[in-house]
Design a protein around this motif. Structure first.
Motif, mmCIF file in Angstrom:
data_model
loop_
_atom_site.group_PDB
_atom_site.id
_atom_site.type_symbol
_atom_site.label_atom_id
_atom_site.label_comp_id
_atom_site.label_asym_id
_atom_site.label_seq_id
_atom_site.Cartn_x
_atom_site.Cartn_y
_atom_site.Cartn_z
ATOM 1 N N TYR A 28 0.748 -1.216 0.054
ATOM 2 C CA TYR A 28 -0.080 -0.060 0.008
ATOM 3 C C TYR A 28 0.811 1.226 0.078
ATOM 4 C CZ TYR A 28 -3.887 3.096 0.940
ATOM 5 O OH TYR A 28 -4.825 3.950 0.888
ATOM 6 N N LEU A 40 -4.325 -1.167 -3.764
ATOM 7 C CA LEU A 40 -5.297 -0.571 -2.779
ATOM 8 C C LEU A 40 -6.241 -1.490 -2.263
ATOM 9 C CD1 LEU A 40 -6.595 2.183 -5.402
ATOM 10 C CD2 LEU A 40 -4.967 2.433 -3.682
ATOM 11 N N SER A 41 -6.800 -0.808 -0.962
ATOM 12 C CA SER A 41 -7.495 -2.031 -0.372
ATOM 13 C C SER A 41 -8.728 -2.435 -1.185
ATOM 14 C CB SER A 41 -8.131 -1.431 0.900
ATOM 15 O OG SER A 41 -9.325 -0.376 0.539
ATOM 16 N N CYS A 42 -9.457 -1.869 -2.169
ATOM 17 C CA CYS A 42 -10.614 -1.881 -2.909
ATOM 18 C C CYS A 42 -11.991 -2.254 -1.878
ATOM 19 C CB CYS A 42 -10.618 -3.487 -3.538
ATOM 20 S SG CYS A 42 -9.029 -3.283 -5.020
ATOM 21 N N LEU A 43 -11.754 -1.720 -0.699
ATOM 22 C CA LEU A 43 -12.940 -1.857 0.246
ATOM 23 C C LEU A 43 -13.788 -0.488 -0.191
ATOM 24 C CD1 LEU A 43 -10.826 -2.278 3.370
ATOM 25 C CD2 LEU A 43 -12.461 -3.885 2.521
ATOM 26 N N SER A 44 -13.789 0.484 -1.010
ATOM 27 C CA SER A 44 -14.750 1.479 -0.982
ATOM 28 C C SER A 44 -16.091 1.250 -1.325
ATOM 29 C CB SER A 44 -14.156 2.437 -2.278
ATOM 30 O OG SER A 44 -14.127 2.065 -3.306
ATOM 31 N N GLU A 87 -6.170 7.622 5.128
ATOM 32 C CA GLU A 87 -7.262 7.662 4.007
ATOM 33 C C GLU A 87 -8.519 7.235 4.698
ATOM 34 O OE1 GLU A 87 -6.461 8.905 1.328
ATOM 35 O OE2 GLU A 87 -4.453 8.630 1.171
ATOM 36 N N LYS A 102 -11.606 10.111 4.732
ATOM 37 C CA LYS A 102 -12.804 9.798 4.758
ATOM 38 C C LYS A 102 -13.753 10.579 5.729
ATOM 39 C CE LYS A 102 -14.824 5.672 5.944
ATOM 40 N NZ LYS A 102 -15.914 6.251 6.763
ATOM 41 N N LYS A 151 -14.968 1.274 -11.257
ATOM 42 C CA LYS A 151 -13.951 1.625 -9.680
ATOM 43 C C LYS A 151 -12.515 2.041 -10.697
ATOM 44 C CE LYS A 151 -11.862 0.683 -5.530
ATOM 45 N NZ LYS A 151 -10.359 0.645 -5.871
ATOM 46 N N GLY A 204 -7.720 5.311 -7.617
ATOM 47 C CA GLY A 204 -7.840 6.725 -6.825
ATOM 48 C C GLY A 204 -6.795 7.614 -7.316
ATOM 49 N N ARG A 255 -8.316 9.166 -10.490
ATOM 50 C CA ARG A 255 -9.571 10.031 -10.156
ATOM 51 C C ARG A 255 -9.235 11.499 -10.394
ATOM 52 N NH1 ARG A 255 -14.021 6.625 -6.644
ATOM 53 N NH2 ARG A 255 -13.026 4.392 -7.135
ATOM 54 N N ASN A 314 -19.090 10.474 -12.185
ATOM 55 C CA ASN A 314 -18.896 9.844 -10.790
ATOM 56 C C ASN A 314 -19.813 8.899 -10.281
ATOM 57 O OD1 ASN A 314 -16.427 9.657 -8.692
ATOM 58 N ND2 ASN A 314 -18.176 10.124 -7.553
ATOM 59 N N ASP A 321 -18.833 3.022 -5.975
ATOM 60 C CA ASP A 321 -18.715 3.625 -4.610
ATOM 61 C C ASP A 321 -19.258 5.031 -4.925
ATOM 62 O OD1 ASP A 321 -16.627 5.045 -5.843
ATOM 63 O OD2 ASP A 321 -14.998 4.043 -4.930
ATOM 64 N N ASN A 334 -17.147 11.076 0.076
ATOM 65 C CA ASN A 334 -15.934 11.179 -0.666
ATOM 66 C C ASN A 334 -15.910 11.562 -2.112
ATOM 67 O OD1 ASN A 334 -14.996 9.937 1.737
ATOM 68 N ND2 ASN A 334 -14.797 7.682 0.951
ATOM 69 N N GLY A 335 -17.004 11.209 -2.796
ATOM 70 C CA GLY A 335 -16.959 11.440 -4.107
ATOM 71 C C GLY A 335 -17.156 13.047 -4.585
HETATM 72 P P1 FAD Z 1 -7.876 2.808 -0.591
HETATM 73 O O1 FAD Z 1 -6.786 3.785 -0.850
HETATM 74 O O2 FAD Z 1 -7.637 1.481 -0.238
HETATM 75 O O3 FAD Z 1 -8.571 3.675 0.468
HETATM 76 C C1 FAD Z 1 -9.383 2.955 1.809
HETATM 77 C C2 FAD Z 1 -10.514 3.856 1.921
HETATM 78 O O4 FAD Z 1 -10.214 5.093 2.622
HETATM 79 C C3 FAD Z 1 -11.450 4.091 0.898
HETATM 80 O O5 FAD Z 1 -12.299 3.121 0.644
HETATM 81 C C4 FAD Z 1 -12.236 5.385 1.149
HETATM 82 O O6 FAD Z 1 -13.230 5.138 2.076
HETATM 83 C C5 FAD Z 1 -11.134 6.112 1.755
HETATM 84 N N1 FAD Z 1 -10.414 7.107 1.128
HETATM 85 C C6 FAD Z 1 -9.144 6.797 0.298
HETATM 86 N N2 FAD Z 1 -8.892 7.735 -0.211
HETATM 87 C C7 FAD Z 1 -9.773 8.776 0.051
HETATM 88 C C8 FAD Z 1 -10.023 10.215 -0.356
HETATM 89 N N3 FAD Z 1 -8.889 10.929 -1.240
HETATM 90 N N4 FAD Z 1 -10.954 11.060 0.153
HETATM 91 C C9 FAD Z 1 -11.794 10.350 1.163
HETATM 92 N N5 FAD Z 1 -11.650 9.080 1.538
HETATM 93 C C10 FAD Z 1 -10.489 8.237 1.046
HETATM 94 N N6 FAD Z 1 -14.448 7.822 -2.933
HETATM 95 C C11 FAD Z 1 -15.388 7.007 -2.874
HETATM 96 O O7 FAD Z 1 -15.705 6.302 -1.639
HETATM 97 N N7 FAD Z 1 -16.381 7.343 -3.545
HETATM 98 C C12 FAD Z 1 -16.554 8.210 -4.715
HETATM 99 O O8 FAD Z 1 -17.439 8.601 -5.383
HETATM 100 C C13 FAD Z 1 -15.227 8.880 -4.856
HETATM 101 N N8 FAD Z 1 -14.911 9.635 -6.041
HETATM 102 C C14 FAD Z 1 -13.778 10.398 -6.017
HETATM 103 C C15 FAD Z 1 -13.582 11.187 -7.088
HETATM 104 C C16 FAD Z 1 -12.585 11.985 -7.206
HETATM 105 C C17 FAD Z 1 -12.541 13.159 -8.210
HETATM 106 C C18 FAD Z 1 -11.725 11.786 -6.261
HETATM 107 C C19 FAD Z 1 -10.061 12.626 -6.543
HETATM 108 C C20 FAD Z 1 -11.530 11.082 -5.346
HETATM 109 C C21 FAD Z 1 -12.891 10.137 -5.070
HETATM 110 N N9 FAD Z 1 -12.929 9.219 -4.120
HETATM 111 C C22 FAD Z 1 -13.984 8.682 -3.820
HETATM 112 C C23 FAD Z 1 -12.012 8.879 -3.317
HETATM 113 C C24 FAD Z 1 -10.869 7.794 -3.511
HETATM 114 O O9 FAD Z 1 -10.356 8.095 -4.799
HETATM 115 C C25 FAD Z 1 -11.519 6.457 -3.200
HETATM 116 O O10 FAD Z 1 -12.014 6.324 -1.996
HETATM 117 C C26 FAD Z 1 -10.773 5.200 -3.518
HETATM 118 O O11 FAD Z 1 -9.787 5.274 -4.913
HETATM 119 C C27 FAD Z 1 -11.526 3.840 -3.172
HETATM 120 O O12 FAD Z 1 -10.565 2.987 -3.556
HETATM 121 P P2 FAD Z 1 -9.936 1.954 -2.343
HETATM 122 O O13 FAD Z 1 -11.024 1.787 -1.293
HETATM 123 O O14 FAD Z 1 -9.333 0.925 -2.848
HETATM 124 O O15 FAD Z 1 -9.024 2.849 -1.543
#
Ligand code: FAD
Length: 476
Positions: A262, A275-279, A313, A318, A384, A387, A390, A415, A421, A426-427
């Motif tokens: 990570y 990434l965790s892919c938990l979103s 994160e 979040k 998805k 990150g 995005r 989005n 997600d 977060n979005g």
């Molecule tokens: P990991 O990196 O494994 O993160 C674990 C968890 O941490 C995520 O599931 C999420 O809950 C939280 N997290 C991670 N990055 C962020 C961040 N930048 N802001 C807030 N929380 C975060 N996230 C969403 O859940 N839904 C969306 O619709 C969404 N849209 C986005 C749009 C844009 C333009 C940007 C820049 C970011 C967005 N994100 C969104 C935040 C982030 O990109 C995703 O949460 C992340 O990519 C989800 O993948 P993961 O769970 O594998 O991430």
């Protein structure tokens, strides 16, 4: 410090996690109804634990029922087939698990407006709702509470923040400027909240009205046919068990097998499994962020840098998003940006753009930038986007549309339409960060962006193998 309207502690839930929306008072008998909104799980759920605690403390001890109200068309926050399929399939599992624990599960197909009638029919002594900062959910809850206050004045209504590790209203009483200001506040109280969950106690057997048996296949088919056709995804199975497998599975679990990558790999879009892919699970509440954080902390020795980055994160970023949506009513429009950002964006709104694309061209990935097109297609096909991409994706929309307001609305539209997600704080905050400099600082002024942080293709090329990412998306 519990808020002024926290109830006397009769449950294992931290008093400041609970808000009394209506004190009720007279009623001491009757079941407690948990209106499940954002936290669609039985395990590790502070709202359900609070409902169970209230039920156990009433005299005589009462049973608990769960109600879930499907928001009617156009569906909550414009959900498409992709998100609705995931939601309903998750609920089908939840209903079966609830039945196995003798917890009745009432699915209200007519929406939140059916909640008051249900609690009246059941003769409930209290209603407990979980928490979302998003407008339509807050409006629905307010309408229900208003009706109950009038018609069932002796019944208590409580709200529990079961989503955040530190309840949104306890973390900060105001709109926070940046992660830095928020981190300081949350870190100070974290140890008070980041505790192991108690077991859900044995509940009194249900002897009231039985929920109607749901024909889930028919329901899923009907709702999905009514929704706009964005195909469902198959790489990610809904439900609590699937979520725990992604977190802790012995084959490919994030904390058991992948956490080491990570720290170094999370900004490389060619390594999506870093990434965790938990979103998806966090968004639908199939897993609690607090469970993820507790398990991550237990494994910190495996990779301290990775665990710390993940917790940043998962908790700070979040929960900062919830802070923004809770305290800023304009969380999804330019009006919600800070003054400096609005000014710089408006100063540059009329700057000449090298390209202007319509929403349709963007949606169909028809730009001259193969990297951007790949990110758009990753979102469309997989549901998805990585990150890191995005951020690039949203910033390019600012560059290629006629002004910041249009950019924000196109980014949020796409989005929320394609991301599994999506429709999440977060979005909104991610789009606001990328396009409106939210929670960021001002940077060197340049055309179109003004002082908003800029990203470009050359920067991506320096950071990761752009061609490998484009090829990866082509093969999806
Ligand atoms: P990991 O990196 O494994 O993160 C674990 C968890 O941490 C995520 O599931 C999420 O809950 C939280 N997290 C991670 N990055 C962020 C961040 N930048 N802001 C807030 N929380 C975060 N996230 C969403 O859940 N839904 C969306 O619709 C969404 N849209 C986005 C749009 C844009 C333009 C940007 C820049 C970011 C967005 N994100 C969104 C935040 C982030 O990109 C995703 O949460 C992340 O990519 C989800 O993948 P993961 O769970 O594998 O991430």
């Amino acid at each position: 410090m519990p808020p002024a309207n926290a109830p006397a502690s009769s449950t294992p839930v931290h008093a400041s996690r609970v808000r009394v929306l209506h004190p009720g008072g007279g009623r001491t008998t009757g079941p407690v109804v948990y209106w499940m909104l954002r936290d669609q799980r039985l395990a590790d759920n502070w709202a359900l634990l609070h409902a169970a605690g209230l039920a156990a403390a009433s005299a005589p001890a009462a049973p608990v029922a769960i109600a879930f109200a499907l928001f009617p068309r156009p569906f909550l926050l414009g959900a498409r087939r992709r998100q609705l399929g995931f939601l309903l399939r998750g609920l089908r599992r939840l209903a079966a698990d609830a039945r196995a624990r003798s917890l009745p599960f009432f699915l209200l197909e007519g929406g939140p407006a059916e909640v008051p009638a249900l609690v009246r029919r059941l003769g409930a002594s209290a209603l407990v709702a979980d928490f979302s900062p998003l407008r339509p959910v807050r409006e629905a809850l307010e309408a229900v509470v208003g009706e109950l206050r009038r018609d069932v004045a002796d019944m208590a209504v409580h709200q529990v923040d079961a989503h955040n590790v530190v309840p949104v209203w306890a973390a900060s009483g105001k709109l926070e400027y940046s992660a830095k200001t928020f981190r300081g506040k949350v870190s100070k109280v974290m140890d008070e909240y980041l505790l192991e969950y108690p077991e859900l106690p044995a509940l009194m057997p249900w002897d009231g009205e039985q929920p109607v048996d749901v024909d889930w296949d028919t329901l899923i088919y009907r709702i999905c046919s009514e929704a706009e056709n964005v195909p469902e995804i198959d790489w990610c199975k809904p439900g609590e068990a699937a979520a725990m497998e992604v977190l802790l599975g012995s084959k490919d679990g994030f904390l058991t097998k992948r956490i080491k990558n990570y720290d170094m790999g999370r900004n490389d879009p060619t390594k999506p499994r870093a990434l965790s892919c938990l979103s998806p699970y966090l968004h639908f509440g199939h897993i609690s962020a607090q469970r993820c954080a507790l398990e991550a902390k237990k494994r910190r020795h495996l990779s301290p840098k990775s665990v710390d980055a993940f917790l940043e994160e998962l908790i700070i970023r979040k929960e900062l998003a919830d802070n923004f949506c809770y305290y800023q009513p304009h969380y999804d429009s330019l009006a919600g940006a800070w003054e400096w950002a609005r000014k710089t964006l408006m100063d540059h709104a009329a700057d000449k753009r090298e390209h202007i694309y319509t929403r349709e061209q963007l949606e169909n990935a028809k730009t001259s930038d193969p990297l951007w097109n790949a990110s758009q297609l990753e979102m469309v096909h997989l549901g998805k986007m990585h990150g890191f991409m995005r951020m690039y994706w949203a910033k390019k929309i600012l560059e290629w549309t006629s002004g910041p307001e249009e950019a924000l609305s196109v980014a949020i539209y796409l989005n929320d339409k394609y991301h599994i997600d999506g429709r999440d704080p977060n979005g909104y905050v991610g789009c606001m960060w990328s396009i409106c400099g939210l929670h960021d600082q001002g940077w060197k002024e340049r055309p179109v962006f003004g002082k908003i942080r800029y990203m470009n293709y050359a920067g991506c090329k320096r950071k990761f193998d752009v061609d490998a990412y484009i090829l990866y998306v082509k093969r999806l």
